[in-house]
Design an enzyme around this catalytic site. Sequence first.
Site, PDB file in Angstrom:
ATOM      1  N   ASP A 229       4.488   0.789  -7.990  1.00 35.76           N
ATOM      2  CA  ASP A 229       4.105   1.623  -9.129  1.00 35.76           C
ATOM      3  C   ASP A 229       3.976   3.077  -8.717  1.00 35.76           C
ATOM      4  OD1 ASP A 229       1.902   0.667  -7.580  1.00 35.76           O
ATOM      5  OD2 ASP A 229       0.521   1.510  -9.048  1.00 35.76           O
TER       6      ASP A 229
ATOM      7  N   PHE B  14      -3.547  -6.327 -10.489  1.00 39.37           N
ATOM      8  CA  PHE B  14      -3.208  -5.051  -9.870  1.00 39.37           C
ATOM      9  C   PHE B  14      -2.148  -4.322 -10.687  1.00 39.37           C
ATOM     10  CE2 PHE B  14      -0.723  -2.320  -7.132  1.00 39.37           C
ATOM     11  CZ  PHE B  14      -1.687  -1.660  -6.384  1.00 39.37           C
TER      12      PHE B  14
ATOM     13  N   THR C  83       0.201  -9.270 -12.441  1.00 39.05           N
ATOM     14  CA  THR C  83      -1.080  -9.470 -11.770  1.00 39.05           C
ATOM     15  C   THR C  83      -2.111  -8.472 -12.279  1.00 39.05           C
ATOM     16  OG1 THR C  83      -0.536  -7.940  -9.982  1.00 39.05           O
ATOM     17  CG2 THR C  83       0.141 -10.236  -9.698  1.00 39.05           C
TER      18      THR C  83
ATOM     19  N   ASP D 165       0.848  -1.192   0.000  1.00 41.74           N
ATOM     20  CA  ASP D 165       0.000   0.000   0.000  1.00 41.74           C
ATOM     21  C   ASP D 165       0.882   1.239   0.000  1.00 41.74           C
ATOM     22  OD1 ASP D 165      -1.789   2.098   0.588  1.00 41.74           O
ATOM     23  OD2 ASP D 165      -3.135   0.717   1.638  1.00 41.74           O
TER      24      ASP D 165
END
Length: 235
Positions: A180, A216, A214, A144
């Site tokens: 990212d 995500f 993935t 996160d």
Amino acid sequence: MNESSYRAQPVSFVRRGSRLQGRRQKAWEDHSEFYLIEVPRLVADTSVDPEYRFDPRTVYGRDAELVVEIGSGLGEAIVQAATDHPERDFLAVEVYLPGLAQTIQRAAAKELSNLRVVQANAPEVLKTMIPAASLAEVWTFFPDPWPKSRHEKRRLVTPSFAELVAEALAPGGLWRLATDWDHYAEQMLEVGTGSSLKNLHDSWAPRFDGRVVTSFENKALEAGREIHDLEFRKD
């Protein structure tokens, strides 16, 4: 002891929904007895009693290299890795119950015997649950980012966390990271470089080909965000 006094520092996660439905519920009912590591708790339901020790040889029934993924999400990366590398053992660490159930569902569908999951706070897993100097690799993929400046104190990758990783890694062991978010990537680079681990590259690592793309990561790429990989080694 209450939870607030037990955890003096804010945790890096927020508990989301824990309700299981459909195939996830069925997978949990049918396969959690095999795949889930039940750990004794201290206070919170994601805590780990510091007296508890994870014994990989007993759990997996063999001596093999052990890889731990911190924040395994829905299990896409670790299940594929366990499938591709049956000679290694894998432990998925996650606090999100539906994610653990999805990981179990994926693992059971492939009849994997070299993968287990645990619902626990990652620093406690590394600090007391995992035997020191025992891990071949630690993965921290897309934690996160806590993008708001007032929330940065909740980020997982800090100097203290890096030292927990270093203590858990065997000599020659690797810490692989990916994010990212540019600002978090810079923080990860600074933390890793300032730790007792060695950066195997001048700065960013090439993309780890053992990490599947993935859902995500696909969303991040579609949003135009750059993926940064890092790779550190314990000498």
